[in-house]
Structure formats: C-alpha cells, structure tokens
Design an enzyme around this catalytic site. Structure first.
Site, PDB file in Angstrom:
ATOM      1  N   GLU A 130      44.546  17.962 -35.284  1.00 27.40           N
ATOM      2  CA  GLU A 130      43.480  17.597 -36.044  1.00 27.40           C
ATOM      3  C   GLU A 130      42.101  18.012 -35.855  1.00 27.40           C
ATOM      4  O   GLU A 130      41.162  18.287 -36.757  1.00 27.40           O
ATOM      5  CB  GLU A 130      43.491  15.960 -35.657  1.00 27.40           C
ATOM      6  CG  GLU A 130      42.388  15.268 -36.505  1.00 27.40           C
ATOM      7  CD  GLU A 130      42.396  13.540 -36.053  1.00 27.40           C
ATOM      8  OE1 GLU A 130      41.663  13.000 -36.570  1.00 27.40           O
ATOM      9  OE2 GLU A 130      43.199  13.341 -35.082  1.00 27.40           O
ATOM     10  N   HIS A 156      38.528  13.261 -40.615  1.00 33.56           N
ATOM     11  CA  HIS A 156      39.708  12.976 -39.548  1.00 33.56           C
ATOM     12  C   HIS A 156      41.113  13.187 -40.550  1.00 33.56           C
ATOM     13  O   HIS A 156      40.963  13.600 -41.773  1.00 33.56           O
ATOM     14  CB  HIS A 156      39.560  11.398 -39.295  1.00 33.56           C
ATOM     15  CG  HIS A 156      38.679  11.269 -38.177  1.00 33.56           C
ATOM     16  ND1 HIS A 156      39.003  11.497 -37.063  1.00 33.56           N
ATOM     17  CD2 HIS A 156      37.498  11.096 -38.372  1.00 33.56           C
ATOM     18  CE1 HIS A 156      37.790  11.176 -36.366  1.00 33.56           C
ATOM     19  NE2 HIS A 156      36.767  10.778 -37.047  1.00 33.56           N
ATOM     20  N   HIS A 202      36.863  14.504 -33.172  1.00 36.79           N
ATOM     21  CA  HIS A 202      37.396  14.871 -31.870  1.00 36.79           C
ATOM     22  C   HIS A 202      36.708  16.447 -31.757  1.00 36.79           C
ATOM     23  O   HIS A 202      35.709  16.749 -32.231  1.00 36.79           O
ATOM     24  CB  HIS A 202      38.739  15.191 -32.110  1.00 36.79           C
ATOM     25  CG  HIS A 202      39.393  13.937 -32.440  1.00 36.79           C
ATOM     26  ND1 HIS A 202      39.562  12.509 -31.877  1.00 36.79           N
ATOM     27  CD2 HIS A 202      40.132  13.518 -33.889  1.00 36.79           C
ATOM     28  CE1 HIS A 202      40.112  11.644 -32.678  1.00 36.79           C
ATOM     29  NE2 HIS A 202      40.365  12.177 -33.961  1.00 36.79           N
ATOM     30  N   GLU A 223      40.198   9.764 -43.620  1.00 38.09           N
ATOM     31  CA  GLU A 223      41.596  10.358 -43.195  1.00 38.09           C
ATOM     32  C   GLU A 223      42.277  11.188 -44.341  1.00 38.09           C
ATOM     33  O   GLU A 223      42.769  10.546 -45.275  1.00 38.09           O
ATOM     34  CB  GLU A 223      42.464   8.947 -42.694  1.00 38.09           C
ATOM     35  CG  GLU A 223      41.884   8.158 -41.667  1.00 38.09           C
ATOM     36  CD  GLU A 223      42.063   8.998 -40.454  1.00 38.09           C
ATOM     37  OE1 GLU A 223      42.667  10.099 -40.096  1.00 38.09           O
ATOM     38  OE2 GLU A 223      41.594   8.291 -39.395  1.00 38.09           O
TER      39      GLU A 223
END
Length: 303
Positions: A130, A185, A93, A267
């Site tokens: 995040e 992430h 992101h 993650e």
C-alpha cells in the site's frame, strides 16, 4: 552516403564558362539569403512580418503534443487557475515503516483517544505494498495539480525512514493552511469486497480535536472526489462500506480528527481482492486514479 577518401578523390569536373545570366543569378543569392535572415530574426524576437501567414493545422505548436508532459495550447490557458491554492497530499503509510515497528507502534493523541503512530499498511497477495501504491499515486497527483497552478505539500515523499505519525500528518496540513487535503490509501478487506470509498471526518469536539468547522467543507470535498474518481477510473463504489454511497464517516482517524482544514481519506480499492489488485498494480490505472482525485479537488477549489 558514399565516402571519397584521401586516396580516392573524385576528379574535378570542367567548369563551364559563366555567362551574363549566371552572373546575375549569383548576385541574387546573397540578397535572398540576407532577406531570409532578417525574416527569421524578426520571427524569433516575437514579431510577425507583415507578409507572414500564421501556421494552422496539426503543425501548429498549440495543437502538437508536448514532449515534456507540460500543458500546451488551450490547456495551458487554465494552467494558473489554482494559483494561490495550497493542497496537502498525504501518501498513506511509509515504505520503511516495517523496519521501525517500535517507533510506529507508540501511541499518540488523536483527540478522542490515543492510537498507534502509524501502521505498515496492507499489500496485494503478490507483495505490492500500500505504501508503494500511495506514494506513486500521490506523485502523479502532484504533477497534475501543479500544472493547474496549485502549490502541493506532501507529508512524506519517500524522504523519511518511517512515518510521520498520524498527528503530525494532520499538523503538516494545518501549518500549510491548506485549502484542501487528501490522504491516499488502499484497503485490505477480504476477497470479494470491491470498489473504492471516501472517508469523511465525523463531528468531533473532544480533547485536542475539533472538526466542527471542517465537517461541511470536507463532505463537499469528499463528494466531489468520489464523483471525479468514479468518472475517470470507472471503478465501482464500495460494495462493503458506505451503503452504496461511496462515502463513510469516521471519528477514529487522527489524520481527520486533528485537521483544521478540509480533509478526506480515499481508499482507492481493495488490495486483497484479485480484480481490484489488478487495477491497483497497473501504472495506467494509477494515472487515472490521480486524474480522478484531481478532478474532485479542482472542482472543490474552484467552488
């Protein structure tokens, strides 16, 4: 220290008469000083005087901690072990994505279908995003890998207003001919879903996507990262994905589908779970996360 000012000069003491012994001692001082200067000059030039004794114990430079954070002593011996290796680090992101919803919502080709360019990512209940998390861990990871001699490429380093899109993220790693690529992430699952998992590319051969050559190497990379991350952070494997293996295979991620180099996603935890969030928001823990990821990458690159 006392100060004797211009109006309070101390009286000079009477000078004793110099005898022969004092004159001889005074003559020795310049000679001793000259000898010391020669010693220092030799030592500073890299030589070792025959009479010098090597320093040992805690005062040795090899054993003392480095103030600048660089590797020293025995750790420095392996600093160039990854020389010539290229690692693509993809901080998931972008902190500015939420200001550019039109741009990130446009669809791009990911091989199997078309998907949004990017998303804003998730956040903790307290508002730690995040995108902030991934960029911080990525920078810590870069420092560790560069100290090992690797060349590290980023998809973005907080230097873009938004993005890049998921297809461009893959192309950046491909263009760099990366030996390994990692996309960082954190998840946004319900409270109670805990732990981390590593996402591997499925075997995809459709449109512009062909992951068949990287499926095997990516699984090896992902397995090593899982083990390193678990070992260093002590975080549990995901209790909601991966069936206890910490590994998940997906075919719907453009960053994996379009990659031509070994690549995985991690993650690192669930930002919506209070226990995981307490870890993700800790700088000390993020350093461990970076170290754990680096252990897996280094293991993979060394074979």
């Amino acid at each position: 220290m006392s100060y004797v000012g211009p109006d309070f000069d101390a009286p000079e003491p009477r000078r004793p008469r110099r005898g022969p012994l004092m004159i001889a001692a005074a003559a020795l001082v310049p000679a001793a000083l000259l000898g010391w200067l020669v010693y220092e000059a030799v030592a500073d030039s890299g030589g070792t005087p025959a009479s010098a004794t090597p320093r040992t114990g805690p005062s040795s430079a090899a054993d003392s901690p480095a103030d600048d954070g660089k590797l020293t002593g025995s750790a420095a011996a392996g600093a160039a072990s990854l020389k010539g290796k290229v690692v693509l680090v993809d901080p998931g992101h972008n902190p500015g994505n939420f200001r550019h919803t039109t741009e990130i919502n446009r669809k791009v080709d990911i091989g199997t279908n078309r998907k949004e360019c990017d998303t804003t990512g998730t956040s903790t209940n307290s508002g730690y995003t995040e995108a902030q998390f991934t960029l911080d861990v990525a920078r810590r990871l870069r420092t560790i890998l560069e100290q090992q001699g690797a060349t590290v490429k980023f998809t973005q380093d907080g230097d873009r207003a938004w993005g890049p899109c998921v297809d461009e993220r893959a192309h950046i790693g491909n263009a760099a001919h990366a030996d390994a690529a990692i996309s960082i992430h954190a998840d946004g699952a319900p409270q109670g879903d805990r732990g981390f998992h590593v996402i591997l590319p499925a075997s995809v051969h459709q449109g512009s996507a062909d992951t068949r050559p990287i499926v095997g190497p990516s699984r090896d990379l992902g397995t090593r990262i899982r083990d390193g991350f678990n070992h260093v952070t002590g975080s549990p494997l995901s209790n909601y994905l991966g069936k206890g293996t910490g590994l998940v295979v997906r075919s719907d991620l453009g960053g994996l589908n379009l990659s031509t180099v070994p690549k995985v996603f991690i993650e690192c935890g669930n930002m919506r779970d209070s226990k995981d969030a307490a870890l993700l928001t800790s700088g000390a823990w993020r350093q461990k996360a970076a170290q754990g990821i680096s252990e897996g990458i280094v293991s993979f690159l060394r074979g």
